[in-house]
Design an enzyme around this catalytic site. Sequence first.
Site, mmCIF file in Angstrom:
data_model
loop_
_atom_site.group_PDB
_atom_site.id
_atom_site.type_symbol
_atom_site.label_atom_id
_atom_site.label_comp_id
_atom_site.label_asym_id
_atom_site.label_seq_id
_atom_site.Cartn_x
_atom_site.Cartn_y
_atom_site.Cartn_z
ATOM 1 N N ASP A 21 0.833 -1.205 0.000
ATOM 2 C CA ASP A 21 0.000 0.000 0.000
ATOM 3 C C ASP A 21 0.875 1.265 0.000
ATOM 4 O OD1 ASP A 21 -2.835 0.941 0.381
ATOM 5 O OD2 ASP A 21 -1.932 1.911 2.124
ATOM 6 N N GLU A 50 13.997 -15.376 0.805
ATOM 7 C CA GLU A 50 14.341 -16.494 1.702
ATOM 8 C C GLU A 50 13.401 -17.669 1.464
ATOM 9 O OE1 GLU A 50 13.896 -14.830 5.611
ATOM 10 O OE2 GLU A 50 15.669 -13.541 5.384
#
Length: 545
Positions: free
Chosen positions: A208, A258
């Site tokens: 956002d 990751e």
Amino acid sequence: MTSIDLTDPDWWRQAVVYQIYPRSFADANGDGVGDLQGIISRVPYLTSLDIDAVWLSPFYPSALADGGYDVDDYRNVDPRLGTLEDFDELVGALHSSGIKLIVDIVPNHSSSLHEWFREALASPRGSAARDRYIFRDGSGPDGSEPPSDWDSVFGGSAWAQVEDGQWYLHLFAAEQPDLNWDNREVRDDFLTTLRFWSDRGVDGFRVDVAHALVKDLSEPLPAKATLPRQSESNGLHPLWDRDQVHEIYTEWRQVLNEYDPPRSAVAEAFVPAARRARYASADGLGQAFNFDLLQADWDFGKFRQVIKENLALAELNGSSSTWVFSNHDVVRHATRYGLPKDPDGAWQDGKAWLLSNGTEPTVDVAQGLRRARAAVLLMLALPGSAYLYQGEELGLQEVGELPAANLQDPAYFRSKGAEKGRDGCRVPLPWTVEGLSFGFGTGGSHLVQPKWFGSYSVQAQEGDAESTLSLYRKALAVRRGLQTGATLEWVDGVDWSLHFKRPGGWQSITNFGAAPIELPDAAVVLSSSPLEGEKLPSDTTAWLI
Ligand code: GLC
């Protein structure tokens, strides 16, 4: 049927993503507000659309000062919407149907009920708790004036005063205090949040107001009259799109990588096309919304220019284009396209949020729907990913007649009623022709559905081969078989049309003009409105192969 490969690291490049505004999608517990169990109950519907992913707007605990974009707790579910267990169930239900899940993350501001903000209010000036936000002393002899004359996006001052006289910055509503991204604790906490949802199986994030996090607040704060226009500021505006914001997203990317496959991210950044590329870079968020088509009038020249520019940009930075016509912040495009053309031919801000009360021009509903159907076929034939907003597959119109007492958007309140705000595109979906809330739930509906909603319902359209729902289903199924590669070859045709070819001989032609046009010698696989004999009529797109 969906057949997306859940292990493919590039799944987002050509994905069709369906935005769910959770409070208005489906209500399982009958309290008038949509919830996670409601969405779970509609997974078969999502599967029948043949989308690749769902983007879920905020479902976090929130006082709803801004429809959930005021987050009280980033790592929990609003009790009115369900629990973390419901969330896990939703992830499981979507994944076992081959659908990915993207969640909204709101890093520019928390809500004023977030425990950090409460702590800031209870702590003295200059404290570590206040440093997580942007507190300043006021101006004027006694500090009773705001530190600067800046406006909030929703109207009124961007500063609000607290009890001890200090002021805090809020670029949006006063209930949305801006976080201080120079504070390491803030940065680390969002990395924890990214891991929290990624560990729960979320496939990506919609970020956002991604361009607002880093600010230059060195004193003296400049007056608003001296601020550069955002669209021309080239990184020099103190509040928006500063180059240093990308350091944050480099850190985020390391965390997202990751995971296997890496988590995707898409930036909501209202910046000029050329500046969008950095948000979409591979060492940043990876993808950024392109709102250029959403802001374009129904005009072939404008569409062609936007498409060319964005495909070139995507090629440059190795991302993929994004296309979108509607979301929870703008007037539904089936309505926009039914509005009279702007005299100067340009899309104006007034069309993004509903025009001031009582001044809406007459909407040509039939024209709006016809163009919306043509637009979606055009969009789905483009290389890149397509973002759909719940209800557009029903050809749903904006609800312009919401009673004032029912309005929720802070833009309405902060503009003192001059802007009607965005509630008209957030009215709960009609699932059935009749019934208390047209099948939304067993209770009422938090935004009042108009009588005409039932005729747009899923039930009304299910068995109708010509319905907008059927068009979306067919188009998404055909696209799945044809969408490949990132290239597009333009074909010269009559001036008021857009005609291009994609790999495998897939052609898309849109007629933006009034007169019908000849179609090339190829089989028509789908058209957004019936052909006129052998010709493509006005405001229609056909796919050929
Ligand atoms: C984004 C959201 C919008 C929200 C604003 C503040 O633009 O899409 O709904 O009001 O950010 O969070």
